[in-house]
Design a protein around this motif. Sequence first.
Motif, short mmCIF file in Angstrom:
data_model
loop_
_atom_site.label_atom_id
_atom_site.label_comp_id
_atom_site.label_asym_id
_atom_site.label_seq_id
_atom_site.Cartn_x
_atom_site.Cartn_y
_atom_site.Cartn_z
N GLU A 90 -6.93 7.89 -11.24
CA GLU A 90 -6.96 6.89 -10.23
C GLU A 90 -7.57 7.80 -9.09
N ARG A 94 -9.19 9.16 1.31
CA ARG A 94 -8.16 9.02 2.32
C ARG A 94 -8.86 9.08 3.61
N GLY A 99 1.52 7.85 3.23
CA GLY A 99 2.30 7.91 1.95
C GLY A 99 2.54 9.26 1.17
N SER A 100 2.02 9.33 0.03
CA SER A 100 2.42 10.65 -0.78
C SER A 100 1.70 11.94 0.01
N ASP A 175 -6.30 4.49 3.53
CA ASP A 175 -6.84 5.16 1.99
C ASP A 175 -6.96 4.00 1.14
N LYS A 177 -7.06 3.16 -3.39
CA LYS A 177 -7.29 3.72 -4.75
C LYS A 177 -8.31 3.02 -5.50
N THR A 197 -3.91 -2.24 -3.20
CA THR A 197 -4.64 -1.09 -3.21
C THR A 197 -5.25 -0.21 -2.28
N ARG A 199 -4.53 0.67 2.17
CA ARG A 199 -3.70 0.67 3.16
C ARG A 199 -4.77 0.21 4.52
N ARG A 215 6.67 -2.08 -0.53
CA ARG A 215 7.21 -1.11 -0.94
C ARG A 215 8.39 -0.65 0.09
N1 UDP Z 1 -2.34 3.39 -4.67
C1 UDP Z 1 -2.52 2.54 -5.66
N2 UDP Z 1 -1.87 2.54 -6.90
C2 UDP Z 1 -0.93 3.55 -7.25
C3 UDP Z 1 -0.91 4.50 -6.21
C4 UDP Z 1 -1.47 4.45 -4.85
O1 UDP Z 1 -3.25 1.24 -5.38
O2 UDP Z 1 -0.63 3.55 -8.21
C5 UDP Z 1 -3.06 3.18 -3.48
C6 UDP Z 1 -1.99 2.86 -2.27
O3 UDP Z 1 -1.88 1.58 -1.98
C7 UDP Z 1 -2.70 3.74 -1.04
C8 UDP Z 1 -3.56 4.71 -1.87
O4 UDP Z 1 -3.53 4.50 -3.14
O5 UDP Z 1 -3.69 2.71 -0.47
C9 UDP Z 1 -2.78 6.14 -1.86
O6 UDP Z 1 -1.47 6.06 -2.24
P1 UDP Z 1 -0.50 7.11 -1.90
O7 UDP Z 1 -1.03 8.41 -3.09
O8 UDP Z 1 -0.05 7.54 -0.53
O9 UDP Z 1 0.77 6.78 -2.74
P2 UDP Z 1 2.10 5.89 -2.46
O10 UDP Z 1 2.39 6.40 -0.92
O11 UDP Z 1 1.65 4.40 -2.34
O12 UDP Z 1 3.06 6.14 -3.60
#
Ligand code: UDP
Length: 235
Positions: A90, A94, A99-100, A175, A177, A197, A199, A215
């Motif tokens: 993946e 960003r 998020g994470s 951000d 994915k 996918t 933000r 979420r």
């Molecule tokens: N994202 C996604 N699929 C996943 C994980 C993340 O499409 O399985 C996208 C999510 O929508 C965001 C970006 O990737 O736009 C970053 O996500 P993040 O790592 O912050 O994870 P999250 O907070 O969604 O767990």
Amino acid sequence: MNKLEQLYEGKAKKVFLTEDPDVLIVDYKDDATAFNGEKKGTIVGKGAINNRMTNHVFKLLEKEGVPTHLVEELSDRETAVKRVSIVPLEVIIRNVAAGSFSKRLGVPEGTEFTEPTIEFSYKNDDLGDPLINDYFARALDLATWEEIETIKKYAFKVNEVLKAYFLQADLKLIDFKIEFGRYHGQIILADEISPDTCRLWDVHTNEKLDKDRFRRDLGNVEEAYVEVFHRLGLK
Ligand code: UDP
């Protein structure tokens, strides 16, 4: 082009074989999941929005020199795509902390970066898609160095094209994915680009117009997807 046997059913799409061994048909569902499938729900109309939006964006990216799996939109939910073997990474780009990233590094959501950053997760549901780096990707032999370099180059290009594209609709790309596949030895963009996918925040109010509404139980989930779709002038 006809749907033959179902090859696979994922969280958001079903995938079918066709008469052409190089072509599959994806069928977008309204099902929504989050937190590695722990949270489940339905976002009415999402399948059609994500299908149309992905195809529109992929056409734009093709024009800008990013090859994609798009063959042809078949209906509001169905699209013919090149059959690739997915690189199990993946790829996350960003522009702004959220998020994470915010959680892991203690950076408040909304903090703008001086330059865009890239992140890789190993696509593996059993492990919860763990964060890795490019050397881990090599250690696990998920891709060659050449493929990793191509993926990085395309990912940053996608970011530049998408940032400008969303900005003209008053949307800030925080951000996103993306996923890549191998097609006859070449790396091409696969999967989808949608509010599932990416933000996307309103440039003026920072209102979240993406899957975070689902979420985080923020309400008006369907409305946010429709809002993005309309702002982009899609029908
Ligand atoms: N994202 C996604 N699929 C996943 C994980 C993340 O499409 O399985 C996208 C999510 O929508 C965001 C970006 O990737 O736009 C970053 O996500 P993040 O790592 O912050 O994870 P999250 O907070 O969604 O767990």
